[in-house]
Design a protein around this motif. Structure first.
Motif, PDB file in Angstrom:
ATOM      1  N   ALA A  20       1.881  -2.438  -7.181  1.00 27.81           N
ATOM      2  CA  ALA A  20       0.455  -2.547  -6.848  1.00 27.81           C
ATOM      3  C   ALA A  20      -0.245  -1.280  -7.329  1.00 27.81           C
ATOM      4  CB  ALA A  20       0.294  -2.747  -5.343  1.00 27.81           C
TER       5      ALA A  20
ATOM      6  N   LEU B 227      -5.997  -2.195  -0.761  1.00 27.15           N
ATOM      7  CA  LEU B 227      -5.264  -2.732  -1.908  1.00 27.15           C
ATOM      8  C   LEU B 227      -6.086  -2.639  -3.188  1.00 27.15           C
ATOM      9  CD1 LEU B 227      -3.517  -5.966  -0.566  1.00 27.15           C
ATOM     10  CD2 LEU B 227      -2.403  -3.894  -1.373  1.00 27.15           C
TER      11      LEU B 227
ATOM     12  N   ILE C 253       0.823  -1.213   0.000  1.00 23.66           N
ATOM     13  CA  ILE C 253       0.000   0.000   0.000  1.00 23.66           C
ATOM     14  C   ILE C 253       0.852   1.257   0.000  1.00 23.66           C
ATOM     15  CG2 ILE C 253      -1.601   1.356   1.431  1.00 23.66           C
ATOM     16  CD1 ILE C 253      -2.822  -1.402   2.288  1.00 23.66           C
TER      17      ILE C 253
ATOM     18  N   ALA D  19      -3.445  -0.116  -5.566  1.00 25.53           N
ATOM     19  CA  ALA D  19      -3.395   0.070  -4.113  1.00 25.53           C
ATOM     20  C   ALA D  19      -3.265   1.543  -3.748  1.00 25.53           C
ATOM     21  CB  ALA D  19      -2.243  -0.726  -3.519  1.00 25.53           C
TER      22      ALA D  19
END
Length: 496
Positions: free
Chosen positions: A197, A275, A188, A200
């Motif tokens: 990610a 996320l 995150i 996220a």
């Protein structure tokens, strides 16, 4: 595990009349109790059922979990107060017996037993479904039979073998969720090496229709969807009666429940909705935790999560069989079930109570395969609100038991409910409100669940009052609920 445990006072106090093994024995070690307490709040429902709550409520599902978590903390505090003063395998049923009357202990004990034997079927089927996916050569019903037989054998050997299996099952769940929170948290904030990610970010909590995209009322709907995943928190108080230091075990599990719920439920769900956007189709398609792992590009995320879910299912099955059998044992000991239920083997195992519980579990599994949309659906819905009934009975029992303990053994109040009696009444009111709100819910079967559960509860209550009127199953002084450390104290308390 090979040496024969020496019964402690607490264990001896739970022994019923005519038991060749002399009652339950203190075969659970401190590490077993610690992990049972931690793992008890992590059910398969957390992994499997959270996707429905997220889809219905959005990021606001965190408020739903927080509300139910607070409710559970308060109820477990009340139960901890009573169980620390009188550790017993009957837990809240035995406390209700003494505080509210024999009808209450009989009714809530049998309802709780009914709940867990239905859970046995649900969890056995869920585990079999996963195992069949891995090894399709064995049919689903075959896997259900295998897991039920293996865990029945485990429970029949000794309470120590149950504790050992549960220690490792719960350990896997705890490590898995801990790793998920750490890895997800690093992703995150962009601190996870080699992982991009892209979805996220903390913005997922507010960017997709707001924190409450379906309005504040959805929080209460979320409560209905997540409340039953918390059932199992009370198992540690039942198991404490078979530990070397029951009072210490109950006190420790009661005091630690706040951080357990905060970390495992709120912490992991916060990671999921941070996320991924709450409305990401992957959450609904794959499940919340699998979708979250997939978003990090973790290979074989689905299989990893299936293994963790299987572990949770086996843990729930293991503890469900243990819990059902101990409640049946306690009912037999108090004269509210056949006396055979209260007999134990030389190892302190209530064999008859275990076998009867698992037989009903097998019958429920059969109904799940043959009549899934009729008989089995009735069993599931008619036991669905039992968790809330149990919590409500704990509230009313604590209101009476506090006065009894203060009058007879004030030194045993080592755990106290906060702001007694006001917070107890407020908790009871909240539970009644949730039950009432369920009656307005037709979309998620809330109304049907409450009405069918009330029907079953009414039948059990009628049986309880008829037995009381006719004097059926009248108990001797040795069968009275034990509030002290010896049979002499129990006999002195008859009629109190």
């Amino acid at each position: 595990m090979t040496s024969q445990p020496t019964p402690t006072k607490a264990a001896q106090a739970t022994g019923g009349p005519g038991e060749p093994g002399g009652g339950l024995q203190a075969g659970l070690k401190n590490r077993h109790l610690s992990m049972i307490a931690i793992g008890g709040v992590i059910g398969a429902g957390l992994f499997v059922g959270s996707k429905a709550g997220i889809a219905t409520t959005g990021p606001g599902i965190l408020l739903s979990y927080a509300l139910v978590g607070t409710l559970v903390v308060l109820v477990m505090r009340m139960l901890g107060e009573m169980s620390a003063a009188n550790p017993t395998s009957g837990s809240f049923s035995a406390h209700a017996d003494r505080a509210l009357g024999r009808w209450a202990g009989f009714s809530i004990g049998w309802l709780y037993w009914f709940f867990w034997v239905v859970v046995l079927a649900v969890e056995a089927t869920a585990g079999a479904d996963i195992l069949e996916g891995w090894i399709p050569a064995v049919p689903q019903w075959g896997w259900a039979l295998i897991v039920m037989v293996v865990l029945t054998a485990t429970n029949l050997v000794s309470v120590g073998s149950y504790g050992e299996f549960e220690f490792w099952f719960a350990g896997i769940k705890v490590v898995a969720i801990g790793a998920f929170i750490v890895v997800g948290g690093l992703a995150i904030f962009g601190l996870l090496p080699g992982v991009d990610a892209e979805k996220a970010g903390l913005g997922n909590l507010t960017d997709h229709g707001g924190f409450l995209p379906h309005g504040p009322g959805a929080v209460l709907t979320g409560v209905l969807l997540v409340v039953f995943s918390f059932m199992g928190s009370e198992i540690a108080t039942l198991a404490a009666g078979e530990s070397e230091d029951p009072q210490r075990a109950v006190t420790k599990s009661t005091n630690s429940i706040i951080w357990r719920i905060a970390v495992f439920y709120l912490g992991s769900i916060l990671v999921v909705v941070t996320l991924l956007p709450w409305n990401d189709p992957a959450i609904e398609d794959k499940g919340s935790y699998v979708a979250a792992l997939d978003s990090l590009g973790i290979a074989h995320a689905g299989e990893i999560m299936n293994f963790i879910v299987l572990t949770s299912v086996l843990s729930c099955l293991n503890s469900g069989l243990y819990t059902a059998s101990r409640m049946a044992f306690s009912l037999g000991e108090r004269g509210d079930a056949p006396k055979a239920f209260a007999r134990t083997t030389r190892r302190g195992v209530p064999m008859t109570a275990i076998i009867v519980s698992v037989v009903f579990g097998f019958v429920a599994v059969f109904f799940n395969y043959k009549f899934p949309d009729s008989v089995f659906l009735f069993l599931v819905n008619s036991s669905g609100a039992v968790a809330l009934f149990v919590w409500l009975v704990i509230c009313f029992s604590q209101l009476r038991m506090r006065k009894i303990i203060q009058r007879e053994a004030p030194e045993k109040l080592v755990v106290k409910m906060w702001l007694y009696p006001y917070l107890t009444w407020a908790t009871a009111a909240m539970i009644v409100f949730v039950l009432g709100y369920m009656l307005t819910d037709t979309e998620h079967d809330g109304r049907e669940t409450v009405l069918l559960s009330l029907l079953v509860a009414a039948v059990v209550l009628v049986i309880a009052f008829v037995r009381q009127k006719t004097g059926a199953g009248s108990r001797s002084s040795a069968q009275q609920p034990v509030a002290g450390d010896s049979r002499e104290e129990a006999r002195a308390e008859v009629g109190a």
